[in-house]
Design a protein around this motif. Sequence first.
Motif, PDB file in Angstrom:
ATOM      1  N   CYS A 193       6.350 -14.080  -3.855  1.00 22.19           N
ATOM      2  CA  CYS A 193       5.836 -14.205  -5.249  1.00 22.19           C
ATOM      3  C   CYS A 193       4.271 -14.783  -5.023  1.00 22.19           C
ATOM      4  O   CYS A 193       3.776 -14.156  -5.934  1.00 22.19           O
ATOM      5  CB  CYS A 193       6.747 -15.152  -5.934  1.00 22.19           C
ATOM      6  N   ARG A 194       3.913 -15.540  -4.245  1.00 22.45           N
ATOM      7  CA  ARG A 194       2.720 -15.914  -4.147  1.00 22.45           C
ATOM      8  C   ARG A 194       1.900 -14.674  -3.571  1.00 22.45           C
ATOM      9  O   ARG A 194       0.690 -14.770  -4.218  1.00 22.45           O
ATOM     10  CB  ARG A 194       2.923 -17.019  -2.896  1.00 22.45           C
ATOM     11  N   THR A 195       2.101 -13.889  -2.885  1.00 27.45           N
ATOM     12  CA  THR A 195       1.453 -12.798  -2.397  1.00 27.45           C
ATOM     13  C   THR A 195       0.992 -12.086  -3.589  1.00 27.45           C
ATOM     14  O   THR A 195      -0.196 -11.851  -3.805  1.00 27.45           O
ATOM     15  CB  THR A 195       2.212 -12.021  -1.206  1.00 27.45           C
ATOM     16  N   GLU A 219       4.938  -2.980  -0.115  1.00 26.65           N
ATOM     17  CA  GLU A 219       5.606  -3.844   1.069  1.00 26.65           C
ATOM     18  C   GLU A 219       6.910  -5.021   0.491  1.00 26.65           C
ATOM     19  O   GLU A 219       7.674  -5.444   1.120  1.00 26.65           O
ATOM     20  CB  GLU A 219       4.843  -4.800   1.970  1.00 26.65           C
ATOM     21  N   ALA A 220       6.535  -4.998  -0.973  1.00 30.29           N
ATOM     22  CA  ALA A 220       7.654  -6.024  -1.586  1.00 30.29           C
ATOM     23  C   ALA A 220       7.712  -5.625  -3.086  1.00 30.29           C
ATOM     24  O   ALA A 220       7.408  -5.990  -4.204  1.00 30.29           O
ATOM     25  CB  ALA A 220       6.989  -7.621  -1.821  1.00 30.29           C
ATOM     26  N   ALA A 221       8.412  -4.030  -3.125  1.00 35.10           N
ATOM     27  CA  ALA A 221       8.535  -3.477  -4.323  1.00 35.10           C
ATOM     28  C   ALA A 221       9.280  -4.045  -5.509  1.00 35.10           C
ATOM     29  O   ALA A 221       9.052  -4.324  -6.463  1.00 35.10           O
ATOM     30  CB  ALA A 221       9.070  -2.063  -4.092  1.00 35.10           C
ATOM     31  N   GLY A 222      10.328  -4.846  -4.921  1.00 35.28           N
ATOM     32  CA  GLY A 222      11.515  -5.576  -5.735  1.00 35.28           C
ATOM     33  C   GLY A 222      10.558  -6.710  -6.543  1.00 35.28           C
ATOM     34  O   GLY A 222      10.880  -6.847  -7.628  1.00 35.28           O
ATOM     35  N   THR A 223       9.840  -7.458  -5.665  1.00 35.44           N
ATOM     36  CA  THR A 223       9.173  -8.865  -6.268  1.00 35.44           C
ATOM     37  C   THR A 223       8.047  -8.304  -7.002  1.00 35.44           C
ATOM     38  O   THR A 223       7.926  -8.899  -8.254  1.00 35.44           O
ATOM     39  CB  THR A 223       8.571  -9.702  -5.148  1.00 35.44           C
ATOM     40  N   ALA A 224       7.333  -7.096  -6.809  1.00 31.68           N
ATOM     41  CA  ALA A 224       6.261  -6.787  -7.632  1.00 31.68           C
ATOM     42  C   ALA A 224       6.767  -6.303  -9.001  1.00 31.68           C
ATOM     43  O   ALA A 224       6.240  -6.306 -10.058  1.00 31.68           O
ATOM     44  CB  ALA A 224       5.524  -5.886  -6.897  1.00 31.68           C
ATOM     45  N   PRO A 256      -2.010   7.069  -1.945  1.00 32.41           N
ATOM     46  CA  PRO A 256      -2.606   6.163  -1.259  1.00 32.41           C
ATOM     47  C   PRO A 256      -1.796   4.995  -1.691  1.00 32.41           C
ATOM     48  O   PRO A 256      -1.399   4.707  -2.895  1.00 32.41           O
ATOM     49  CB  PRO A 256      -3.829   6.102  -1.981  1.00 32.41           C
ATOM     50  N   VAL A 257      -1.728   4.133  -0.798  1.00 31.16           N
ATOM     51  CA  VAL A 257      -1.256   2.697  -1.208  1.00 31.16           C
ATOM     52  C   VAL A 257      -2.277   1.593  -0.859  1.00 31.16           C
ATOM     53  O   VAL A 257      -2.788   1.233   0.428  1.00 31.16           O
ATOM     54  CB  VAL A 257       0.264   2.301  -0.401  1.00 31.16           C
ATOM     55  N   VAL A 258      -2.681   0.794  -1.945  1.00 29.83           N
ATOM     56  CA  VAL A 258      -3.532  -0.304  -1.714  1.00 29.83           C
ATOM     57  C   VAL A 258      -2.995  -1.413  -1.859  1.00 29.83           C
ATOM     58  O   VAL A 258      -2.283  -1.989  -2.785  1.00 29.83           O
ATOM     59  CB  VAL A 258      -4.855  -0.257  -2.792  1.00 29.83           C
ATOM     60  N   VAL A 259      -2.963  -2.188  -0.678  1.00 26.22           N
ATOM     61  CA  VAL A 259      -2.400  -3.550  -0.348  1.00 26.22           C
ATOM     62  C   VAL A 259      -3.097  -4.590  -0.838  1.00 26.22           C
ATOM     63  O   VAL A 259      -4.445  -4.690  -0.362  1.00 26.22           O
ATOM     64  CB  VAL A 259      -1.669  -3.927   0.762  1.00 26.22           C
ATOM     65  N   GLY A 260      -2.653  -5.455  -1.834  1.00 32.41           N
ATOM     66  CA  GLY A 260      -3.622  -6.586  -2.452  1.00 32.41           C
ATOM     67  C   GLY A 260      -3.697  -7.775  -1.453  1.00 32.41           C
ATOM     68  O   GLY A 260      -2.910  -7.906  -0.523  1.00 32.41           O
ATOM     69  N   HIS A 261      -4.467  -8.569  -1.500  1.00 34.32           N
ATOM     70  CA  HIS A 261      -4.876  -9.504  -0.635  1.00 34.32           C
ATOM     71  C   HIS A 261      -5.152 -10.784  -1.473  1.00 34.32           C
ATOM     72  O   HIS A 261      -5.312 -10.878  -2.513  1.00 34.32           O
ATOM     73  CB  HIS A 261      -6.285  -9.241   0.040  1.00 34.32           C
TER      74      HIS A 261
END
Length: 426
Positions: free
Chosen positions: A220-222, A352-357, A421-426
Amino acid sequence: MSATLAADPISPPGDELSGSRRLRLILVLGSLVAIGPLTIDMYLPALPALTEELQTTNTAAKMTLTGTLLGLGLGQLVIGPLSDSLGRRGPLLAGLVVHVLASALCVFAPTIGALSLFRVLQGLGVAAAAVVAMAVLRDLFSGAAFARLLSRLLLVMGAAPILAPTLGGAVLRWTDWRGVFVVLAGFGVLLIAVAFYGLPESLPPARRQPASLRTTLRSCRTVLRDRTFVGLVLVAGLAMAALFAYVAGSPFVFQEEYGLSEQQFAVAFGAGAVGLIAATQLNAWLLRRYSPQRLLATALVAGSVAGLVLVGFAATGVGGLVGTMVPLWLVLAAAGLALPNAPALAMSRHGEAAGTAAAVLGAVQFGVGGLAAPVVGLVAPGSEGLAMAVVIAGGMLAATLLLAFLIRRGIPDLPPGDGHPVVVGH
């Protein structure tokens, strides 16, 4: 069924599905997600009668709608992380069981307060179907392909808002509003069978998050630290608020201000939903030529203009029923373009965390939508049409301004076509 769809770390596993398997997947996911709109909309023609029988106010009756939407939002925050840890199927089946039990309780609700509480439980159960369907789609697809298939999913989902009030009107020919919840309980039982036999597990054990509170909080924090993701989620939520302002206000506007019967209202409501569905399918074709960001921006600007026109007609009384229906139809069409693209841009950042997102996305969408419902009764007391128009226009304008801010900050876009494309947030 315990089959698991294989994951490929390079290309989305959904690329391996044949056309017929993709169609079957969309139909299964669509039938699951349809339970949400059916639960929300099917009893809408009975709201005025429900208000009279339970001796309550229009605003209190609308709170039963708000309860469902808030339950949807809160439930997704629980189900989403659980599905990242336990897989998709278990939480889905548990949620559907909760929905069936809550629907049965609604049948016997003695007061408006009890009904509102049971509607919250309904929303909590429906949340499982909403978040798991989105997560399964993201497990298998990404980028523009995800947005395009989400548009196809919305075609199946979009039939529910059209059919729900019509089905509700048909049910009300032989029973009262309590009979609507009997039908919803039966539909929930049917969906348990559909999910059990028709939906393979899309999240293999190797990709699951450890089942711990610390892992859940970290996921969740990510996603919440990704400001672009949060901004896009808020854009989706504000667009949803405009949509649910229409859902909450239209029964009273069409039946009390314009004198439509329950069955006539069902037809008028369905006619508006046609614009939403047509736009979602047009979106799937437009995504081959234009990026999701460009389509989202265009849709929100168009929806804002249509919303302001609706406010003008509602304030002056010009145009009567037609003057209300036409700009409403245009707003719903704009929402049909916006709702697939805002989630696609947001979800592409956190595969990488599709359920949480998906949980955060759904919670904000339905939470903001739930807040819009009672606001319709507070903005302009005694003038439902004007109140509905103001909330619709406000939601669209706020979403437009927020997206403009995100674009100025350099929000990453997804290319048109078939890219992944998959852009992973930071």
